[in-house]
Each structure stands twice: as C-alpha cells, then as structure tokens.
Scaffold this active site. Structure first.
Site, PDB file in Angstrom:
ATOM      1  N   ASP A   7       0.798  -0.947  -0.044  1.00 13.20           N
ATOM      2  CA  ASP A   7       0.117   0.128  -0.052  1.00 13.20           C
ATOM      3  C   ASP A   7       0.945   1.312  -0.041  1.00 13.20           C
ATOM      4  O   ASP A   7       2.014   1.107   0.507  1.00 13.20           O
ATOM      5  CB  ASP A   7      -0.961   0.014   1.098  1.00 13.20           C
ATOM      6  CG  ASP A   7      -2.245   0.867   0.863  1.00 13.20           C
ATOM      7  OD1 ASP A   7      -2.511   1.219  -0.193  1.00 13.20           O
ATOM      8  OD2 ASP A   7      -2.948   1.110   1.962  1.00 13.20           O
ATOM      9  N   GLY A   8       0.525   2.334  -0.519  1.00 15.64           N
ATOM     10  CA  GLY A   8       1.114   3.630  -0.385  1.00 15.64           C
ATOM     11  C   GLY A   8       0.121   4.789  -0.101  1.00 15.64           C
ATOM     12  O   GLY A   8      -1.240   4.457   0.007  1.00 15.64           O
ATOM     13  N   GLU A  45       2.505   3.683  -4.197  1.00 20.34           N
ATOM     14  CA  GLU A  45       1.912   2.412  -4.423  1.00 20.34           C
ATOM     15  C   GLU A  45       2.785   1.539  -5.263  1.00 20.34           C
ATOM     16  O   GLU A  45       2.850   0.352  -5.081  1.00 20.34           O
ATOM     17  CB  GLU A  45       0.481   2.513  -5.215  1.00 20.34           C
ATOM     18  CG  GLU A  45      -0.436   3.272  -4.434  1.00 20.34           C
ATOM     19  CD  GLU A  45      -1.368   2.512  -3.396  1.00 20.34           C
ATOM     20  OE1 GLU A  45      -0.967   1.201  -3.341  1.00 20.34           O
ATOM     21  OE2 GLU A  45      -2.303   2.854  -2.940  1.00 20.34           O
ATOM     22  N   ASP A  68      -4.107  -2.617  -3.430  1.00 17.32           N
ATOM     23  CA  ASP A  68      -5.439  -2.151  -3.548  1.00 17.32           C
ATOM     24  C   ASP A  68      -5.473  -0.794  -4.753  1.00 17.32           C
ATOM     25  O   ASP A  68      -6.314  -0.050  -5.166  1.00 17.32           O
ATOM     26  CB  ASP A  68      -5.917  -1.349  -2.269  1.00 17.32           C
ATOM     27  CG  ASP A  68      -5.043  -0.295  -1.820  1.00 17.32           C
ATOM     28  OD1 ASP A  68      -4.148   0.135  -2.334  1.00 17.32           O
ATOM     29  OD2 ASP A  68      -5.427  -0.024  -0.770  1.00 17.32           O
ATOM     30  N   HIS A 118      -9.347  -0.544   2.099  1.00 19.92           N
ATOM     31  CA  HIS A 118      -9.883   0.098   3.389  1.00 19.92           C
ATOM     32  C   HIS A 118     -11.232  -1.097   3.510  1.00 19.92           C
ATOM     33  O   HIS A 118     -12.508  -0.240   3.721  1.00 19.92           O
ATOM     34  CB  HIS A 118     -10.403   1.363   3.276  1.00 19.92           C
ATOM     35  CG  HIS A 118      -9.165   2.260   3.234  1.00 19.92           C
ATOM     36  ND1 HIS A 118      -8.323   2.426   4.386  1.00 19.92           N
ATOM     37  CD2 HIS A 118      -8.500   3.137   1.910  1.00 19.92           C
ATOM     38  CE1 HIS A 118      -7.283   3.319   3.786  1.00 19.92           C
ATOM     39  NE2 HIS A 118      -7.605   3.583   2.344  1.00 19.92           N
ATOM     40  N   ASP A 128      -1.406  -0.197   5.069  1.00 24.15           N
ATOM     41  CA  ASP A 128      -1.638   0.982   4.932  1.00 24.15           C
ATOM     42  C   ASP A 128      -1.339   1.833   6.225  1.00 24.15           C
ATOM     43  O   ASP A 128      -0.638   2.822   6.208  1.00 24.15           O
ATOM     44  CB  ASP A 128      -3.421   1.200   5.196  1.00 24.15           C
ATOM     45  CG  ASP A 128      -3.737   2.542   5.141  1.00 24.15           C
ATOM     46  OD1 ASP A 128      -3.626   3.503   4.071  1.00 24.15           O
ATOM     47  OD2 ASP A 128      -4.460   2.861   6.190  1.00 24.15           O
TER      48      ASP A 128
END
Length: 154
Positions: A7-8, A45, A68, A118, A128
C-alpha cells in the site's frame, strides 16, 4: 509461493508520502516501510511493490502481489506498461519507477491481484498503517529525488 502485500499513501498528493509492504512465504514474514517528504500516492503504491520485489533473495520466484492500486495492478495485468515502454512513457508519469519495476518483474514470475482498499483486509490494513506512519515520521523522510526534480522542472 511468495505473497507480497502493498500500500502507498500521500497526504496532499503531492505531499509527504510513504509505502508499506509485507512479504510472506510459509512461516517467513517481513514488513518494510519508508517515507518521503514530497511525493504522490501512485508513486508510493508502485514503490511498495518495488521494495517487496527488491527484498527477494532468489531469482525466478513465484510471486503474488496483492494491491489496492488499480493504477499498478491494471498497468501490469492489462499490459499497459509494456505499451508505455515502446512509446518511451510519452505523457506518462513515474517512468523512473516503472523502469525500476520492470527490471525486477522480469526476474520472477509475478502476478497481481487487486483487493479493495479499506475493506478490513488484514494485510492491506497493516500496509496502510505502515505507509501512513512512514509518511508522518518527519525526522526520517527521504527525498524522492526524481519526483522533486520533475516537479521543479515544470
């Protein structure tokens, strides 16, 4: 089989940003993260994936990357990035990171799976938290040299 979760994050986009990466292979588990003083969400990301692939110690690994980021997943799985290469990334951003990614990508057997962000996915939520925490650690924010140089050039 190696699993990489990524995740970024970027606050302000552009703004302070970070990446979070989890590598899992059998009983082995490793977390990676880092932050930058000025960057974008898409860069983070993609960098999360790069950092995961860079951490692999052997070549030709079977790797599944869970992200994501539609930007990253679709660019690879729909083969857009390969068209961008043939056009020398004309009108595309993040050429530096995509070229770095492609060098790693060809060393392994990599497939991508998009997961909804999320959405209570434990590894994605952890990535995250890692990315956000790294982006907020002002004392240790690195310089995203390529991004800042490009931004200043425009």
């Amino acid at each position: 089989m190696i699993e990489i979760y990524t995740d970024g994050a970027a606050s302000g986009n552009p703004g302070p940003g970070g990446y979070g990466t989890i590598l899992r292979a059998g009983q082995h588990y490793k977390e990676l993260s880092g932050g930058f003083r000025m960057t974008t969400n898409n860069r983070m990301e993609l960098l999360a994936v790069i950092k995961g692939l860079e951490a692999l110690k052997s070549l030709n690994q079977q790797v599944t990357v869970y992200s994501d980021s539609k930007y990253v997943v679709d660019a690879v799985e729909k083969k857009w990035v390969f068209g961008w290469v043939t056009k020398n990334f004309k009108d595309k951003k993040n050429k530096d990171l995509w070229l770095r990614f492609l060098e790693l990508y060809k060393l392994h057997q990599v497939k991508f799976i998009w997961i909804k962000g999320h959405n209570d996915h434990p590894e994605n939520e952890r990535c995250d938290r890692l990315a956000v925490a790294a982006s907020q650690n002002k004392a240790e924010l690195a310089i995203d040299t390529f991004f800042e140089a490009e931004r200043n050039r425009l």
